[in-house]
Design a protein around this motif. Structure first.
Motif, PDB file in Angstrom:
ATOM      1  N   TYR A 171       9.228   5.510   9.550  1.00  0.00           N
ATOM      2  CA  TYR A 171       8.115   5.930   9.002  1.00  0.00           C
ATOM      3  C   TYR A 171       7.025   4.697   8.578  1.00  0.00           C
ATOM      4  N   GLY A 172       6.083   4.689   8.739  1.00  0.00           N
ATOM      5  CA  GLY A 172       5.176   3.448   8.327  1.00  0.00           C
ATOM      6  C   GLY A 172       3.613   4.070   8.253  1.00  0.00           C
ATOM      7  N   THR A 173       2.996   3.011   7.239  1.00  0.00           N
ATOM      8  CA  THR A 173       1.482   3.182   6.930  1.00  0.00           C
ATOM      9  C   THR A 173       0.976   2.195   7.854  1.00  0.00           C
ATOM     10  N   HIS A 174      -0.001   2.718   8.562  1.00  0.00           N
ATOM     11  CA  HIS A 174      -0.897   1.868   9.729  1.00  0.00           C
ATOM     12  C   HIS A 174      -2.135   1.022   8.753  1.00  0.00           C
ATOM     13  N   ILE A 175      -2.091  -0.202   9.060  1.00  0.00           N
ATOM     14  CA  ILE A 175      -3.263  -0.894   8.429  1.00  0.00           C
ATOM     15  C   ILE A 175      -4.646  -0.426   8.734  1.00  0.00           C
ATOM     16  N   SER A 176      -4.771   0.366   9.745  1.00  0.00           N
ATOM     17  CA  SER A 176      -6.015   1.065   9.920  1.00  0.00           C
ATOM     18  C   SER A 176      -6.774   1.942   8.463  1.00  0.00           C
ATOM     19  N   GLU A 177      -5.318   2.590   8.135  1.00  0.00           N
ATOM     20  CA  GLU A 177      -5.847   3.637   7.024  1.00  0.00           C
ATOM     21  C   GLU A 177      -6.502   2.739   5.708  1.00  0.00           C
ATOM     22  N   LEU A 178      -5.956   1.576   5.329  1.00  0.00           N
ATOM     23  CA  LEU A 178      -6.573   1.064   4.319  1.00  0.00           C
ATOM     24  C   LEU A 178      -7.879   0.173   4.772  1.00  0.00           C
ATOM     25  N   ALA A 179      -8.156  -0.174   5.933  1.00  0.00           N
ATOM     26  CA  ALA A 179      -9.284  -0.839   6.540  1.00  0.00           C
ATOM     27  C   ALA A 179     -10.393   0.225   6.533  1.00  0.00           C
ATOM     28  N   ARG A 180     -10.175   1.609   6.841  1.00  0.00           N
ATOM     29  CA  ARG A 180     -11.124   2.707   6.620  1.00  0.00           C
ATOM     30  C   ARG A 180     -11.468   3.097   5.334  1.00  0.00           C
ATOM     31  N   ALA A 181     -10.433   2.879   4.471  1.00  0.00           N
ATOM     32  CA  ALA A 181     -10.791   3.365   2.972  1.00  0.00           C
ATOM     33  C   ALA A 181     -11.511   2.456   2.532  1.00  0.00           C
ATOM     34  N   ASP A 182     -11.313   0.959   2.810  1.00  0.00           N
ATOM     35  CA  ASP A 182     -12.086  -0.248   2.282  1.00  0.00           C
ATOM     36  C   ASP A 182     -13.770   0.048   2.624  1.00  0.00           C
ATOM     37  N   ARG A 183     -13.522   0.216   4.254  1.00  0.00           N
ATOM     38  CA  ARG A 183     -15.070   0.339   4.620  1.00  0.00           C
ATOM     39  C   ARG A 183     -15.702   1.626   4.144  1.00  0.00           C
ATOM     40  N   ASP A 184     -15.227   2.639   3.920  1.00  0.00           N
ATOM     41  CA  ASP A 184     -15.991   3.883   3.408  1.00  0.00           C
ATOM     42  C   ASP A 184     -15.732   4.013   1.751  1.00  0.00           C
ATOM     43  N   GLY A 185     -14.925   3.269   0.929  1.00  0.00           N
ATOM     44  CA  GLY A 185     -15.144   3.189  -0.226  1.00  0.00           C
ATOM     45  C   GLY A 185     -14.513   4.137  -0.946  1.00  0.00           C
ATOM     46  N   TYR A 186     -13.029   4.742  -0.519  1.00  0.00           N
ATOM     47  CA  TYR A 186     -12.411   5.542  -1.286  1.00  0.00           C
ATOM     48  C   TYR A 186     -10.972   4.963  -1.440  1.00  0.00           C
ATOM     49  N   ASP A 187     -10.509   5.700  -2.508  1.00  0.00           N
ATOM     50  CA  ASP A 187      -8.973   5.200  -2.943  1.00  0.00           C
ATOM     51  C   ASP A 187      -7.885   5.921  -2.155  1.00  0.00           C
ATOM     52  N   LEU A 188      -6.693   5.415  -2.012  1.00  0.00           N
ATOM     53  CA  LEU A 188      -5.733   5.844  -1.057  1.00  0.00           C
ATOM     54  C   LEU A 188      -4.353   6.210  -1.695  1.00  0.00           C
ATOM     55  N   VAL A 189      -3.971   7.453  -1.468  1.00  0.00           N
ATOM     56  CA  VAL A 189      -2.626   7.812  -1.936  1.00  0.00           C
ATOM     57  C   VAL A 189      -1.501   7.683  -0.743  1.00  0.00           C
ATOM     58  N   LEU A 190      -0.340   7.028  -1.199  1.00  0.00           N
ATOM     59  CA  LEU A 190       0.549   6.745  -0.020  1.00  0.00           C
ATOM     60  C   LEU A 190       1.774   7.391  -0.686  1.00  0.00           C
ATOM     61  N   ASP A 191       2.235   8.560  -0.175  1.00  0.00           N
ATOM     62  CA  ASP A 191       3.485   9.063  -0.305  1.00  0.00           C
ATOM     63  C   ASP A 191       4.596   8.536   0.554  1.00  0.00           C
ATOM     64  N   ILE A 192       5.089   7.517  -0.026  1.00  0.00           N
ATOM     65  CA  ILE A 192       6.018   6.459   0.611  1.00  0.00           C
ATOM     66  C   ILE A 192       7.501   6.371  -0.241  1.00  0.00           C
ATOM     67  N   ASP A 193       8.467   5.901   0.745  1.00  0.00           N
ATOM     68  CA  ASP A 193       9.832   5.899   0.078  1.00  0.00           C
ATOM     69  C   ASP A 193       9.940   4.611  -0.588  1.00  0.00           C
ATOM     70  N   VAL A 194      11.109   4.541  -1.618  1.00  0.00           N
ATOM     71  CA  VAL A 194      11.247   3.247  -2.342  1.00  0.00           C
ATOM     72  C   VAL A 194      11.138   1.957  -1.634  1.00  0.00           C
ATOM     73  N   GLN A 195      11.799   2.015  -0.402  1.00  0.00           N
ATOM     74  CA  GLN A 195      11.848   0.782   0.392  1.00  0.00           C
ATOM     75  C   GLN A 195      10.190   0.268   0.855  1.00  0.00           C
ATOM     76  N   GLY A 196       9.376   1.292   1.014  1.00  0.00           N
ATOM     77  CA  GLY A 196       8.178   1.162   1.616  1.00  0.00           C
ATOM     78  C   GLY A 196       7.111   0.512   0.151  1.00  0.00           C
ATOM     79  N   ALA A 197       7.485   1.218  -0.807  1.00  0.00           N
ATOM     80  CA  ALA A 197       6.906   1.025  -2.201  1.00  0.00           C
ATOM     81  C   ALA A 197       7.029  -0.577  -2.525  1.00  0.00           C
ATOM     82  N   ARG A 198       8.035  -0.877  -2.091  1.00  0.00           N
ATOM     83  CA  ARG A 198       8.454  -2.514  -2.580  1.00  0.00           C
ATOM     84  C   ARG A 198       7.915  -3.592  -1.702  1.00  0.00           C
ATOM     85  N   GLN A 199       7.633  -3.065  -0.122  1.00  0.00           N
ATOM     86  CA  GLN A 199       6.917  -3.902   0.596  1.00  0.00           C
ATOM     87  C   GLN A 199       5.501  -4.067   0.372  1.00  0.00           C
TER      88      GLN A 199
END
Ligand code: 5GP
Length: 201
Positions: A78-106
């Motif tokens: 499972y992975g969060t793609h960098i484009s998700e954050l880039a798009r959110a930043d560009r369009d000005g909204y916050d993001l909710v990430l439903d991720i496991d403990v390993q991902g949260a730590r990274q």
């Protein structure tokens, strides 16, 4: 300025209900759609719950540095793609990430300003009852999920907030409050208050 809200919880803790309610209730916040190598379940459509890809493609994307974080969870990537954050930043909204403990730590290492929330069922017994009442899993799978839950819960101390999901309406309220309070933080307000401050100069 996008704030990343990380939400982790063992299966059966009520995380999906809470995050869906959060997104319906608060304006300007969206789900981050992850990539995964697991098979779609039931009605899941590509690009909605997840982007479904093969292991080879996932590994190629990891090598290209395309993920903000990634992890192997229950035998699938499972992975969060960098484009998700880039798009959110560009369009000005916050993001909710439903991720496991390993991902949260990274993610916390990469983005220290990310806000992390761990959702906890009120007890092991309640979690077991919730898993049983879903009627999805065999006894063996339920026992495995409970063992996995115990393992994930050991990481609660890495999170900024812990939400004990006793009563759904109250938990939604707490989650909404966390998001609203974060949005009022001074560092988040700097840009929007500048014009106000200037009128006082
Ligand atoms: P499921 O397959 O049931 O949708 O998700 C299984 C687990 O994978 C859940 O704990 C979920 O939080 C986690 N997960 C989903 N997407 C990601 C992601 O992009 N990164 C990480 N690290 N975990 C994820």
């Amino acid at each position: 300025m996008t704030t990343v809200f990380i939400i982790s919880a063992p299966s059966g803790s009520g995380k999906s209900t809470l995050t869906s309610a959060l997104i319906r209730t608060v304006p300007n916040i969206r789900f981050s759609v992850s990539y995964t190598t697991r098979q779609p379940r039931g009605e899941e459509k590509d690009g909605e719950a997840y982007f479904f890809i093969g292991r080879a493609e996932f590994e190629k994307r990891v090598a290209l540095g395309e993920f903000l974080e990634h992890a192997e969870v229950f035998g699938n990537y499972y992975g969060t793609h960098i484009s998700e954050l880039a798009r959110a930043d560009r369009d000005g909204y916050d993001l909710v990430l439903d991720i496991d403990v390993q991902g949260a730590r990274q993610l916390k290492e990469k983005i220290p300003a990310a806000v992390s929330i761990f959702v906890l069922a009120p007890s092991r017994q309640v979690l077991e009852e919730r898993l049983r009442s879903r009627g999805q899993d065999s006894d063996e799978v339920i026992q495995r999920r409970l063992r996995e839950a115990a393992e994930e819960i050991r990481n609660y101390f890495r999170y900024d907030y812990v939400l004990v999901n006793q009563e759904v309406a109250a938990s939604i309220d707490s989650l909404v409050s966390i998001v609203k309070a974060t949005r009022s933080r001074r560092d988040r307000m700097e840009d929007s208050i500048r014009p106000i401050l200037e009128t006082f100069l």
